[in-house]
Design a protein around this motif. Sequence first.
Motif, PDB file in Angstrom:
ATOM      1  N   ASP A  18      50.176 147.132 -27.962  1.00 59.16           N
ATOM      2  CA  ASP A  18      50.230 146.756 -26.686  1.00 59.16           C
ATOM      3  C   ASP A  18      49.793 145.466 -25.906  1.00 59.16           C
ATOM      4  OD1 ASP A  18      47.662 147.232 -26.634  1.00 59.16           O
ATOM      5  OD2 ASP A  18      47.717 149.409 -26.084  1.00 59.16           O
ATOM      6  N   ARG A  68      58.626 149.365 -29.796  1.00 57.85           N
ATOM      7  CA  ARG A  68      57.711 148.257 -30.339  1.00 57.85           C
ATOM      8  C   ARG A  68      58.214 147.462 -31.524  1.00 57.85           C
ATOM      9  NH1 ARG A  68      53.728 152.419 -29.449  1.00 57.85           N
ATOM     10  NH2 ARG A  68      52.343 151.831 -27.579  1.00 57.85           N
ATOM     11  N   ASP A  86      55.102 146.803 -21.763  1.00 60.91           N
ATOM     12  CA  ASP A  86      53.987 147.433 -21.776  1.00 60.91           C
ATOM     13  C   ASP A  86      53.942 148.505 -20.871  1.00 60.91           C
ATOM     14  OD1 ASP A  86      51.153 148.006 -22.935  1.00 60.91           O
ATOM     15  OD2 ASP A  86      50.420 147.366 -21.132  1.00 60.91           O
ATOM     16  N   LEU A  99      55.855 151.575 -22.132  1.00 59.49           N
ATOM     17  CA  LEU A  99      55.047 152.335 -23.143  1.00 59.49           C
ATOM     18  C   LEU A  99      54.253 153.144 -22.477  1.00 59.49           C
ATOM     19  CD1 LEU A  99      54.763 149.597 -25.924  1.00 59.49           C
ATOM     20  CD2 LEU A  99      56.017 151.730 -25.975  1.00 59.49           C
ATOM     21  N   GLU A 101      53.855 157.337 -22.390  1.00 57.87           N
ATOM     22  CA  GLU A 101      52.574 158.092 -22.983  1.00 57.87           C
ATOM     23  C   GLU A 101      51.949 158.816 -21.674  1.00 57.87           C
ATOM     24  OE1 GLU A 101      50.464 154.770 -23.900  1.00 57.87           O
ATOM     25  OE2 GLU A 101      51.707 154.221 -26.022  1.00 57.87           O
TER      26      GLU A 101
END
Length: 499
Positions: A161, A242, A457, A460, A464
């Motif tokens: 990240d 990623r 980023d 992601l 999450e």
Amino acid sequence: MKCNLGLKKCPKDSLGTLKCFPKVRRPFGIVIFGASGDLTKRKLVPALHRLFEAEIFPDEFFLLGSARTQMSEENFRERFEVQPEFSKRCHYTRVDYSDLTSFKTLKRKVMELKKKTNAESVIYYLAVPPDLYIPILENISKVGLNHEWARIVVEKPFGKDMDSATKLEETLQRTFKEHQIFRIDHYLGKETVQNILVFRFANFIFEEVWNNKFIDHVQITIAEDIGVEHRAGYFENTGLLRDIFQNHMLQILALVAMEPPASFDGESFRNERVKLFKSIRPFPLEKLEEWIVRGQYGRGTVNGKFVPAYREESGVAKDSTVETFVAMKLFIDNWRWSGVPFYLRAGKRLPKKVTEVAVIFKKIPHSIFPEVPSEEIEPNAIVFTIQPDESIALEFQVKRPCPGMYSQLLSMNFKYEDFFGVKLPEAYERLLLDVILGDPTLFMRKDDLEVSWKLLDPVLKTWENNPERFSPHIYPAGTWGPKAADELIERDGRKWRKP
């Protein structure tokens, strides 16, 4: 890198175009960390050996393998199918990546081989898991192996990240200077990827229509028919966004969409690439489902064989929410591309292995042929097949041989193998030679990574922080992904191509 012989003299033997590459005139050495691993055996040593066979290397060079595995120099050499003359230049020393004393032993071996071969440069290649990058870099620095004559090659992923990427970059910048750092993405070493630049900037007729006045949309597909195979441990901690999008996908996108650099040199080329990345519109996180689709393969049939679901693969958690498929829509906010959507998708356990870029032009505004309404006339397209059948196709309408003015879409296809009659060099052959020659053009720069992580980023972190909202859609193995991916593009009145 310029052709050493010129196209007309390019030899058509088993080494293909390699003999066209410039020769390395000065002695060098390469140290591979992770020398007992899969990447070294399948890609790195075979690539170096091919360059040696093509007589590109000088007589004096050395290859030093290092890993935690205990083995003799003879055992190390036996791992590879290479000529005896190449094999005798291969050496091995065991290294504990966290032990400074071990690196002092490595230094003695490097300096011994450097003196013996008169090597003017030494390349350190990190063919190890990403969590070992920083310990190795710090120990190289502590024992003083980061001389001006040294270069360091770092494999993707470049962090997990923004925070981990920043930490890695800080360590790289502290231990080496920027001109010594080579961040490798093997996709940029593929001839067909590089040919996108030549197609655009050496052909006036195409570059003139390469904009929002003529192009309706662009599709980029990176598909694999395999699952995670032996990489389950890595993939569970990485995921497809990623693994593919932060590097391969964005690099291909840049070549398709970037402005022409003043020249094809390291700084000019990479400057334009970074400008392009900065022009990508950030994703609206509150409506992320409308822009990005996550998927994970379930059970299915691929190439006539039944395959298990991702969660049934060895080493994968039974309740894993890691994505094996991603489809997204993005916009580039500049004068050339304003209003043109780019549809990107990549995944595992899809029907076939293929990497394709399809530039779809706008439909004709009106059909003059009564037999064929304008909505039934398929638009023109330029399709770059990067792998496995390297080619460029121009799709256009022709009249069918029948009464009436009926048209049919025809594909005029250029295939590398058919025209040039040579084996294209492997990506690692080209990129390793560039490192040895000190040419950074096809490698990523620090600001490349900063901008790409700034884009991805937040995605992601949103995934999450909202696991139920963004649970991956399950798609049957052997299909082109989840239904939600089709809906992503069909909402705009378009459809995915079937490569």
